[in-house]
Design an enzyme around this catalytic site. Structure first.
Site, PDB file in Angstrom:
ATOM      1  CE1 TYR A  75     -29.861   4.655  32.291  1.00 34.53           C
ATOM      2  CE2 TYR A  75     -30.804   3.061  30.768  1.00 34.53           C
ATOM      3  CZ  TYR A  75     -29.915   4.076  31.029  1.00 34.53           C
ATOM      4  OH  TYR A  75     -29.081   4.509  30.039  1.00 34.53           O
TER       5      TYR A  75
ATOM      6  CB  CYS B 106     -45.920 -37.464   8.906  1.00 36.34           C
ATOM      7  SG  CYS B 106     -44.333 -36.779   8.399  1.00 36.34           S
TER       8      CYS B 106
ATOM      9  CG  ASP C 111     -35.480 -13.717  35.839  1.00 37.94           C
ATOM     10  OD1 ASP C 111     -35.507 -13.201  34.707  1.00 37.94           O
ATOM     11  OD2 ASP C 111     -35.446 -14.946  36.024  1.00 37.94           O
TER      12      ASP C 111
ATOM     13  CB  CYS D 182     -41.392 -37.141  10.887  1.00 33.55           C
ATOM     14  SG  CYS D 182     -42.642 -36.096  11.638  1.00 33.55           S
TER      15      CYS D 182
ATOM     16  CE  LYS E 100     -28.376 -13.466  33.282  1.00 35.14           C
ATOM     17  NZ  LYS E 100     -28.726 -14.448  32.451  1.00 35.14           N
TER      18      LYS E 100
ATOM     19  CB  CYS F 296     -45.675 -33.318   8.615  1.00 34.79           C
ATOM     20  SG  CYS F 296     -45.177 -33.649  10.299  1.00 34.79           S
TER      21      CYS F 296
ATOM     22  CB  CYS G 154     -40.459 -33.576   9.513  1.00 31.54           C
ATOM     23  SG  CYS G 154     -41.711 -34.266   8.430  1.00 31.54           S
TER      24      CYS G 154
ATOM     25  CE  LYS H 276     -29.548  -9.310  33.973  1.00 30.20           C
ATOM     26  NZ  LYS H 276     -30.641 -10.181  33.639  1.00 30.20           N
TER      27      LYS H 276
ATOM     28  CD  GLU I 113     -29.007  -0.392  39.845  1.00 22.91           C
ATOM     29  OE1 GLU I 113     -29.788  -1.011  39.102  1.00 22.91           O
ATOM     30  OE2 GLU I 113     -28.668   0.770  39.653  1.00 22.91           O
TER      31      GLU I 113
HETATM   32  S1  IVH Z   1     -30.104  -1.557  33.611  1.00 24.41           S
HETATM   33  C1  IVH Z   1     -28.682   0.089  29.541  1.00 24.41           C
HETATM   34  N1  IVH Z   1     -30.618  -2.571  35.977  1.00 24.41           N
HETATM   35  O1  IVH Z   1     -31.706  -6.995  32.711  1.00 24.41           O
HETATM   36  C2  IVH Z   1     -28.921  -0.604  30.823  1.00 24.41           C
HETATM   37  N2  IVH Z   1     -31.326  -3.802  34.057  1.00 24.41           N
HETATM   38  O2  IVH Z   1     -29.816  -7.579  30.028  1.00 24.41           O
HETATM   39  C3  IVH Z   1     -30.319  -1.013  31.010  1.00 24.41           C
HETATM   40  N3  IVH Z   1     -32.569  -5.856  34.571  1.00 24.41           N
HETATM   41  O3  IVH Z   1     -33.114  -5.646  29.846  1.00 24.41           O
HETATM   42  C4  IVH Z   1     -30.609  -2.026  32.024  1.00 24.41           C
HETATM   43  N4  IVH Z   1     -32.475  -5.666  36.764  1.00 24.41           N
HETATM   44  O4  IVH Z   1     -34.641  -5.985  31.847  1.00 24.41           O
HETATM   45  C5  IVH Z   1     -30.714  -2.739  34.646  1.00 24.41           C
HETATM   46  N5  IVH Z   1     -31.042  -3.313  38.138  1.00 24.41           N
HETATM   47  C6  IVH Z   1     -31.159  -3.486  36.813  1.00 24.41           C
HETATM   48  C7  IVH Z   1     -31.819  -4.604  36.245  1.00 24.41           C
HETATM   49  C8  IVH Z   1     -31.873  -4.721  34.853  1.00 24.41           C
HETATM   50  C9  IVH Z   1     -32.916  -6.397  35.747  1.00 24.41           C
HETATM   51  C10 IVH Z   1     -32.865  -6.450  33.249  1.00 24.41           C
HETATM   52  C11 IVH Z   1     -33.385  -5.502  32.223  1.00 24.41           C
HETATM   53  C12 IVH Z   1     -32.448  -5.586  31.056  1.00 24.41           C
HETATM   54  C13 IVH Z   1     -31.680  -6.834  31.332  1.00 24.41           C
HETATM   55  C14 IVH Z   1     -30.237  -6.664  30.917  1.00 24.41           C
END
Ligand code: IVH
Length: 669
Positions: A224, A408, A115, A405, A310, A429, A423, A113, A111
């Site tokens: 999930y 101060c 952000d 600092c 990542k 300060c 400091c 990830k 999947e």
């Molecule tokens: S699964 C126990 N799937 O990434 C597994 N997380 O460090 C639960 N995230 O806190 C996470 N995309 O906020 C999962 N396709 C995805 C995700 C995802 C983003 C985030 C989520 C989680 C962090 C993992």
């Protein structure tokens, strides 16, 4: 059914469907105007007929402007994070480790990830009943009212093929287009810009005003499903089912049968993600079979059945114009690089973190250097290197960490073994003084209704030089300041009066003792029970408390050795702040439930579920989520979950009701 009621219901159904088509399927079926007209018609009817109020009506997504404090809720299943990897080699390790542990064929679901901000949504009988932020993973903020404004989140599920109770998790996101629009607006109004969409989404969701949240057009992608009665025994199957219930499940998830499949997915999305409407920072890989997930289990921090890969952070080159040194609340001095603005991963970067003196030294930075700036997951981009080849003879001075600092003039100090300089002039300060007051008044501390600007004004005018001075403020002092009217002055007085009821543990947290955060404050409050006892505690007594280490112990002792702090605390005592745990909490310290493991199930009438959880802990017992051989009692309310009942009967675990439980601890209502 009256004809008005029928009309209301059909409008609600129609609007929900339009919402779904537009926000989940991205294929609108009516014009905006038509939608708005229908929504307005429904709003008017609902106003005229409050008897048909429904918290799940599409009108509730507009958000009222009633401010709402967030309450903290415990997660049924902790919200863990994922282990991070950065190379294909790491991915291979994960794949091979999984293969070895399982020793049978398996599938991996790949999947994106996303952000954003993780969210947990609880549905019961097909209705959204609660939305909670991740918080510290154990407890989060209840942000249901705000989340209801997100149109792609169904308030009521489609069909009837869903479990009675389940949780679904995902990410709340602010699409790039919205992020740009929002920042353009803020620029016009000279408000500080959001650094990235994640920040903007998080700032938005924490807004106390749901109408503002509604105006920002957040989105939510779910990834999930959790619960005891899920439709499928695979992760993928459950997501597919959730899609049928009306959730926005990303359609880019794939089942991989080999390591090569995983690599192909990564290679494709590393590039293709740049065209997506929302920010992504990697790929998530999950073992598909729930049985196999269970076998692999969890470490204390993350599941063994999943991992995040990542993407390489994006890099830019730009000129270092200057370095400034900022002094925080606890005196820590942070170096910040001021850069020639540069576009990096979709946002304009003007400042970057330099972390600490060692890093500056290692980089051999000079003013005027061309530097490499990287943006990983963090909010503030960082300088990762210098382009030495482009350094000419006209390069500026070498960047050195200050030794005094900048605010101060006090000589900075560095604690043995720590990277940061600070400091030590904590009571003289200015940014430290103001920072301490700002911390004292925050919601999680004393919850006094003033912001940083007011703190600044009160400090500059000489009215407040420490937190105790707040309680000596008079209405006339406030009225002598610019922008203060009678009403706001009275509000502040009322807020100060209210803060006298804030419990001891939060007062302790509010003092801002170095290393005494919320959790430590709670532990210390429970262990010593009053400020007086804490003030007298010895180093040995402090370190003997669970999870209190030497660093914290020394900091507490140092704090109370300083005469100025002693005087401050004694003034706060005099003004009436809570300096000990209340009687009932002290009584509750008995350990009648010591060693007993409880599972709570169902709904209760005398106390809430959370209150029962707290009672179990207060009386020394342990509270767990699922029934096992270790469970001693099930505290059962109405409608106890059938699977728990079955398991309890099978294992012969004793089931008790509310009355029996209260009798055990002899706490009657
Ligand atoms: S699964 C126990 N799937 O990434 C597994 N997380 O460090 C639960 N995230 O806190 C996470 N995309 O906020 C999962 N396709 C995805 C995700 C995802 C983003 C985030 C989520 C989680 C962090 C993992």
């Amino acid at each position: 059914m009256s004809s008005v009621q029928e009309k209301i219901q059909s409008l609600r159904a129609e609007l929900e469907l339009y919402n779904y088509n537009y926000y989940v399927l991205s294929s609108p079926t009516v014009s905006d105007k038509e939608f708005d007209d229908k929504l307005k018609e429904l709003q008017e009817l609902e106003e005229l007929h409050p008897e048909y109020y429904d918290p799940y009506s599409p009108t509730q997504r507009v958000g009222s402007d009633i401010s709402k404090e967030f309450t903290q809720v415990e997660h049924q299943y902790p919200m863990l994070s994922l282990g991070n990897t950065y190379s294909e080699e790491d991915v291979k390790d994960f794949y091979e480790r999984t293969a070895k542990s399982l020793n049978e064929p398996f599938e991996i679901v790949a999947e994106l990830k996303y952000d954003g901000l993780s969210i947990s949504l609880i549905y019961e009988n097909g209705k959204l009943i609660r939305a909670v932020t991740r918080g510290d993973g154990i407890r989060g903020d209840d942000v249901t009212t705000n989340v209801k404004t997100i149109r792609s989140i169904p308030l009521r599920l489609h069909g009837n093929n869903f479990p009675e109770k389940f949780e679904i998790r995902g990410e709340i996101l602010l699409p790039w287009s919205e992020f740009d629009r929002l920042n353009r607006e803020r620029e016009e109004q000279e408000e500080p810009l959001f650094a990235n969409p994640r920040n903007a989404a998080s700032g938005t969701l924490k807004q106390q005003n749901p109408a503002i949240v509604a105006s920002r057009h957040l989105d939510a992608y779910l990834y999930y499903v959790l619960g005891e009665e899920l439709p499928s025994d695979t992760h993928y199957g459950n997501l597919e089912a959730a899609r049928q219930w009306g959730f926005k499940i990303p359609d880019v998830i794939r089942i991989c049968h080999s390591l090569q499949d995983v690599y192909d997915y990564i290679a494709y999305w590393d590039e293709a993600r740049k065209n997506l409407q929302v920010a992504t920072d990697g790929i998530v890989l999950k073992v598909n079979s729930l049985r196999q997930q269970k076998n692999l289990g969890f470490t204390s921090k993350s599941p063994r059945w999943a991992i995040a890969y990542k993407f390489q952070a994006e890099r830019a080159v730009t000129r270092l114009n200057s370095v400034s040194f900022q002094v925080g609340r606890t005196g820590t001095v942070t170096p910040v690089a001021n850069l020639e603005p540069v576009l990096l991963a979709g946002t304009v970067v003007k400042r970057a973190s330099l972390h600490n003196a060692d890093i500056i030294e290692k980089l051999d930075l000079h003013i005027g250097d061309n530097v490499f700036v990287e943006k990983g997951g963090e909010i503030i981009p960082k300088i990762v290197g210098v382009d030495f080849d482009s350094r000419g003879i006209l390069v500026g001075e070498k960047v050195r960490f200050v030794n005094k600092c900048p605010e101060c003039g006090t000589e900075l100090v560095r604690t043995e073994g720590e990277a940061a300089f600070y400091c030590p002039n904590e009571n003289g300060c200015p940014p430290q003084i103001k920072g301490k007051i700002e911390h004292f008044v925050t919601r999680r501390a004393m919850d006094i209704n003033i912001g940083p600007e007011t703190v600044e004004d009160l400090y500059e005018a000489g009215f407040v030089k420490n937190v105790a001075d707040l309680y000596e403020l008079r209405i006339t002092d406030l009225l002598s300041l610019e922008r203060w009217a009678e009403k706001s002055a009275r509000n502040l007085m009322e807020s100060l009066r209210k803060s006298l009821n804030v419990p001891f543990e939060r007062v302790l947290f509010a003092l801002g003792i170095r290393y005494v955060g919320e959790t430590v404050a709670k532990r210390l409050a429970r262990a010593f029970q009053s400020m007086e006892k804490l003030e007298q505690a010895t180093f040995e007594e402090l370190v003997s408390v669970d999870e209190i280490g030497e660093r914290i112990a020394r900091s507490v002792i140092d704090y109370f050795t300083e005469p100025r702090n002693k005087e401050l605390v004694s003034r706060l005592k005099k003004y009436g702040l809570q300096m000990s745990l209340p009687e009932d909490a002290l009584q509750g310290q008995s350990e009648v439930l010591k060693g007993l493991v409880f599972v709570i199930s169902g709904t209760f009438s005398k106390h809430s579920r959370d209150e029962y959880k707290e009672m179990i802990e207060r009386y020394g017992g342990k509270n767990t989520g699922s029934v096992s051989g270790k469970t001693n009692f099930i505290l059962a309310g109405e409608n106890m979950g059938p699977s728990k009942l079955e398991k309890a009967t099978k294992l012969g675990v004793k089931i008790i009701n509310e009355e029996e439980f209260l009798r055990m601890i002899e706490e009657r209502v």
